[in-house]
Design an enzyme around this catalytic site. Structure first.
Site, PDB file in Angstrom:
ATOM      1  CE  LYS A 179      -1.886   2.986   2.007  1.00  0.00           C
ATOM      2  NZ  LYS A 179      -1.736   4.424   1.646  1.00  0.00           N
ATOM      3  CD  GLU A 254      12.488   4.169   9.754  1.00  0.00           C
ATOM      4  OE1 GLU A 254      12.193   5.124  10.521  1.00  0.00           O
ATOM      5  OE2 GLU A 254      12.764   4.295   8.554  1.00  0.00           O
ATOM      6  CB  CYS A 288      13.071   7.956   8.955  1.00  0.00           C
ATOM      7  SG  CYS A 288      11.674   7.602   7.898  1.00  0.00           S
ATOM      8  CD  GLU A 385      10.364  12.364  12.495  1.00  0.00           C
ATOM      9  OE1 GLU A 385       9.214  11.915  12.647  1.00  0.00           O
ATOM     10  OE2 GLU A 385      11.288  11.717  11.955  1.00  0.00           O
TER      11      GLU A 385
HETATM   12  P1  ADP Z   1       1.989  11.206   7.108  1.00  0.00           P
HETATM   13  O1  ADP Z   1       1.205  11.704   8.282  1.00  0.00           O
HETATM   14  O2  ADP Z   1       3.200  11.970   6.885  1.00  0.00           O
HETATM   15  O3  ADP Z   1       1.196  11.019   5.839  1.00  0.00           O
HETATM   16  P2  ADP Z   1       1.692   8.476   7.895  1.00  0.00           P
HETATM   17  O4  ADP Z   1       2.530   7.747   8.861  1.00  0.00           O
HETATM   18  O5  ADP Z   1       0.297   8.775   8.328  1.00  0.00           O
HETATM   19  O6  ADP Z   1       2.498   9.764   7.511  1.00  0.00           O
HETATM   20  O7  ADP Z   1       1.620   7.700   6.511  1.00  0.00           O
HETATM   21  C1  ADP Z   1       2.510   6.698   6.098  1.00  0.00           C
HETATM   22  C2  ADP Z   1       1.734   5.592   5.404  1.00  0.00           C
HETATM   23  O8  ADP Z   1       0.746   5.110   6.327  1.00  0.00           O
HETATM   24  C3  ADP Z   1       0.956   6.022   4.155  1.00  0.00           C
HETATM   25  O9  ADP Z   1       0.987   4.969   3.204  1.00  0.00           O
HETATM   26  C4  ADP Z   1      -0.446   6.207   4.692  1.00  0.00           C
HETATM   27  O10 ADP Z   1      -1.442   6.039   3.695  1.00  0.00           O
HETATM   28  C5  ADP Z   1      -0.534   5.097   5.712  1.00  0.00           C
HETATM   29  N1  ADP Z   1      -1.547   5.307   6.746  1.00  0.00           N
HETATM   30  C6  ADP Z   1      -2.020   6.472   7.251  1.00  0.00           C
HETATM   31  N2  ADP Z   1      -2.965   6.249   8.189  1.00  0.00           N
HETATM   32  C7  ADP Z   1      -3.115   4.908   8.289  1.00  0.00           C
HETATM   33  C8  ADP Z   1      -3.930   4.044   9.092  1.00  0.00           C
HETATM   34  N3  ADP Z   1      -4.803   4.524   9.964  1.00  0.00           N
HETATM   35  N4  ADP Z   1      -3.778   2.716   8.936  1.00  0.00           N
HETATM   36  C9  ADP Z   1      -2.886   2.201   8.055  1.00  0.00           C
HETATM   37  N5  ADP Z   1      -2.104   2.961   7.277  1.00  0.00           N
HETATM   38  C10 ADP Z   1      -2.204   4.294   7.367  1.00  0.00           C
END
Ligand code: ADP
Length: 491
Positions: A179, A254, A288, A385
């Site tokens: 994903k 991570e 990161c 961060e």
């Molecule tokens: P940012 O806030 O910078 O977008 P995230 O950690 O939320 O960083 O996003 C990293 C990845 O996690 C992306 O692929 C995002 O679509 C996915 N993501 C965001 N929210 C969820 C969730 N609730 N469950 C699973 N994956 C998620």
């Protein structure tokens, strides 16, 4: 842009077939350099994830699961070679999608190819052990794939993170559901297309673009997934760990950091300087393992401040395709977050700022890099961060004080020590709270071969290097009782 995209960006890859999302919906992908629309990508949902997991399971039960480690490795190596041959195309896609300067985007494409080569070569070199045990037994261990692995990838380094997680998972014979991030997923789709062309069996890699709380949440909660690897924010990592926990599924997380560089009076400043700055501003600080804290011993503090400030004055920020030192941030939201952090530094001395090119498009998400000085270790800019081009300088007097400050955040991903004293190098390498410690360098050039991961809120589990292969597999112990040769009997 459309001439750069040789695949249909609006589709999911499921079971070796490109197909429209079952939701029938799409979301726009934006070029961070000017705010224009690059493409419409699939807004995959629970149904698409379910189909992808089932396709992965079929691959595990079929050709992919039955393949020898040697054959798997050869396919991965072929994919790696094809990625390297297409590095320029991939770099163009990544530069436009992530806003990453072209040179950095190309380095990411080369790293993706290198990961696939590394894990292709490693696939048939993961051996079990024999364990001396009681009379009459032979005991050995087998390394087995988890089965179906989920990979939730962020937008900052799509190619590198796909390489290190999907590459290692495939090497062990897992079938993957990927994903990518909704902000940047063109290279994930391009990579999947390259995999198909290089002969990866149908269903070994499935890709479902979509929103985090929809496709991402569905993948992390799916009962047919046996391992999840995630790179991203602490908040989302905790959600994913909870969702996976309900299925008692292991996760590799991570989650970023607040990584320090410790610069002592005896350091080789000429050698250190490029690393001090670059580790903070690479990918506009959206890394990161960015080094956002520079701890400097008092005797050279003013010299380091002046020289870093000079380097900051030379930093230019502009469209990714023009390949300046920094590109834009990924999104308007990220720009707003980073500017909020910069505003929190209003009470601090600002040692220097970089400049945004005068002709950078108005619609792009550009932020001037900031270097703050004399920052108290408990200041929010020294604790949280930022994920943007902001570094803080913190003075210290003694080694013990430097260590206390370095270890004094919730994170622990990476740290580096600049000193000519071998004993100090050894002491701090042990004492620093981090998954990687660098001595007289930072990042070691990326290091596909080097295990990587954090402690504390930086996450757990290790990716990269050979170590990742253990995380993407599980151990089975086989204890065979056969009796002794003397008696020729079982008892
Ligand atoms: P940012 O806030 O910078 O977008 P995230 O950690 O939320 O960083 O996003 C990293 C990845 O996690 C992306 O692929 C995002 O679509 C996915 N993501 C965001 N929210 C969820 C969730 N609730 N469950 C699973 N994956 C998620």
């Amino acid at each position: 842009m459309s001439d750069l995209i040789w695949f249909d960006p609006g589709l999911c890859l499921i079971g070796g077939r490109w197909q429209a999302p079952l939701t029938g919906q799409h979301v726009p992908l934006v070029d961070p350099s000017d705010g224009s629309r690059l493409a419409m990508i699939a807004r995959g949902g629970g149904g698409d994830i379910d189909a992808a997991v089932q396709a992965a399971q079929r691959a595990r039960d079929g050709d992919w699961g039955r393949m020898t480690a040697l054959a798997r490795g050869r396919i991965l190596t072929r994919i790696g070679q094809e990625v390297l041959a297409r590095a320029d195309d991939l770099a163009q896609l990544e530069a436009r999608d992530v806003g990453k300067p072209l040179t950095q985007a190309r380095a990411d494409a080369v790293a993706l190819g290198r990961y696939l080569e590394f894990y292709g070569g490693a696939a048939d070199k993961v051996h079990g052990q024999t364990i001396p045990y009681q009379e009459g037994y032979t005991v050995y261990t087998l390394r087995e794939a988890h089965g179906v692995t989920g990979h939730i990838v962020p937008w900052n380094y799509p190619m590198q993170i796909i390489g290190r997680s999907v590459g290692a998972a495939l090497a062990m014979g897992n079938a993957c559901v990927l994903k990518p991030a909704e902000e940047a997923c063109l290279t994930a789709l391009a990579f999947a297309d390259i995999c198909l062309g290089a002969g990866l069996p149908d269903g070994a890699l499935n890709v479902v673009p979509g929103l985090g709380p929809e496709a991402g949440a569905a993948l992390s909660a799916h009962p047919g997934v046996q391992h999840i690897s995630f790179t991203g924010s602490v908040r989302t990592g905790a959600l994913i760990q909870q969702a996976a926990g309900a299925n008692v599924v292991p996760v590799t997380l991570e989650l970023g950091g607040k990584s320090p560089q410790l610069v002592f009076d005896d350091a080789d400043l000429d050698a250190a300087l490029p690393f001090l700055v670059n580790a903070g501003i690479q990918n506009a600080g959206q890394t990161c393992s960015a080094s956002s804290r520079i701890l400097v011993q008092r005797g050279i503090y003013e010299a380091v401040k002046t020289r870093m400030a000079d380097a900051y004055h030379a930093l230019d920020v502009g469209p990714a395709i023009q390949d300046r030192r920094l590109g834009p941030l990924i999104s308007a939201r990220q720009k707003q977050i980073v500017e909020g952090f910069i505003a929190q530094g209003a009470d601090l001395p600002c040692a220097a700022m970089g400049a945004v090119d005068a002709d950078a498009p108005d619609g792009g998400f550009y932020v001037r890099p900031h270097l703050f000085a004399d920052v108290p270790p408990d200041h929010p800019l020294a604790q949280q961060e930022v994920f943007g081009p902001v570094q803080v300088l913190i003075p210290f007097d003694t080694e013990a004080e430097a260590l206390r400050i370095a270890n004094g955040t919730d994170y622990g991903l990476v740290a580096s020590v600049w000193t000519e004293s071998g004993a100090r190098q050894m002491r701090l390498a042990r004492a620093l709270k981090a998954g990687q410690v660098f001595i007289n360098n930072y990042g070691a050039g990326g290091g596909v071969e080097l295990p990587f991961g954090g402690v504390g809120k930086s996450g757990h589990g290790r990716e990269k290097g050979f170590e990742a292969l253990f995380g993407f597999s599980q151990l089975k112990t086989v204890a065979a009782y056969h009796g002794s040769v003397e008696t020729g009997e079982m008892t």
